[in-house]
Design a protein around this motif. Structure first.
Motif, PDB file in Angstrom:
ATOM      1  N   UNK A  71      -9.282 -23.912   7.159  1.00 36.19           N
ATOM      2  CA  UNK A  71      -8.274 -23.186   7.946  1.00 36.19           C
ATOM      3  C   UNK A  71      -8.411 -21.686   7.717  1.00 36.19           C
ATOM      4  N   UNK A  72      -8.609 -21.275   6.481  1.00 38.27           N
ATOM      5  CA  UNK A  72      -8.739 -19.853   6.175  1.00 38.27           C
ATOM      6  C   UNK A  72      -9.981 -19.242   6.829  1.00 38.27           C
ATOM      7  N   UNK A  73     -11.050 -20.008   6.902  1.00 35.25           N
ATOM      8  CA  UNK A  73     -12.261 -19.488   7.552  1.00 35.25           C
ATOM      9  C   UNK A  73     -11.995 -19.168   9.014  1.00 35.25           C
ATOM     10  N   UNK A  74     -11.256 -20.025   9.680  1.00 37.06           N
ATOM     11  CA  UNK A  74     -10.911 -19.746  11.076  1.00 37.06           C
ATOM     12  C   UNK A  74     -10.008 -18.513  11.140  1.00 37.06           C
ATOM     13  N   UNK A  75      -9.018 -18.443  10.244  1.00 33.08           N
ATOM     14  CA  UNK A  75      -8.086 -17.313  10.236  1.00 33.08           C
ATOM     15  C   UNK A  75      -8.787 -15.991   9.948  1.00 33.08           C
ATOM     16  N   UNK A  76      -9.807 -16.042   9.104  1.00 27.58           N
ATOM     17  CA  UNK A  76     -10.525 -14.819   8.738  1.00 27.58           C
ATOM     18  C   UNK A  76     -11.590 -14.430   9.752  1.00 27.58           C
ATOM     19  N   UNK A  77     -11.750 -15.253  10.759  1.00 30.89           N
ATOM     20  CA  UNK A  77     -12.722 -14.915  11.792  1.00 30.89           C
ATOM     21  C   UNK A  77     -14.158 -15.197  11.394  1.00 30.89           C
ATOM     22  N   UNK A  78     -14.343 -16.074  10.410  1.00 36.82           N
ATOM     23  CA  UNK A  78     -15.700 -16.407   9.977  1.00 36.82           C
ATOM     24  C   UNK A  78     -16.449 -17.129  11.087  1.00 36.82           C
ATOM     25  N   UNK A  79     -15.716 -17.640  12.039  1.00 34.79           N
ATOM     26  CA  UNK A  79     -16.261 -18.425  13.124  1.00 34.79           C
ATOM     27  C   UNK A  79     -16.946 -19.670  12.586  1.00 34.79           C
ATOM     28  N   UNK A  80     -16.135 -20.550  12.015  1.00 34.50           N
ATOM     29  CA  UNK A  80     -16.685 -21.741  11.403  1.00 34.50           C
ATOM     30  C   UNK A  80     -17.318 -22.704  12.394  1.00 34.50           C
TER      31      UNK A  80
END
Length: 132
Positions: A71-80
């Motif tokens: 979830x954090x990866x999506x929130x941080x814009x990592x584009x999982x």
């Protein structure tokens, strides 16, 4: 992170602090609502494969760290999405390697049996030719 962990804790646990992948998928609308409330930009499709990618060993269960970090990866814009695609490909490759190992094992077993039978047949033929 704490919000993600609380969400995870709200999912019924099935195996040593893990949750069923389907139960985690049912949380996606709530996660999207959280993103909307916090004005975190995301693309809906980013959540589609997230849960599958978080199931690293393919057993259908997720742990809290993997759930929260996804979830954090999506929130941080990592584009999982690309991470999800890579993880999915890794799982598929593992499956194919396992299948390939099984096929090779079957082939080697068959080859050994064929050679053994050929050697026995050759010995019988030689014995018949000698008149044994």
């Amino acid at each position: 992170l704490k919000v993600c962990e609380r969400m995870f804790d709200g999912i019924p646990q099935v195996d040593g602090g893990k949750v069923d992948r389907q139960e985690a998928e049912n949380m996606i609308p709530e996660i999207q609502s959280l993103f909307d409330a916090e004005r975190i930009p995301y693309a809906t499709h980013e959540f589609d494969g997230m849960v599958n990618a978080l199931d690293k060993n393919g057993d259908g269960l997720l742990n809290k760290d993997d759930f929260s970090n996804g979830i954090l990866q999506i929130a941080e814009g990592v584009r999982p999405v690309s991470i999800i695609e890579i993880n999915r490909e890794i799982l598929e490759t593992r499956y194919q390697v396992t299948e390939l190992k099984e096929e090779i094992s079957k082939f080697l077993h068959l080859e050994r049996n064929t050679k053994s039978n050929a050697a026995k047949g050759s010995s019988s033929l030689e014995a018949k030719q000698r008149g044994d």
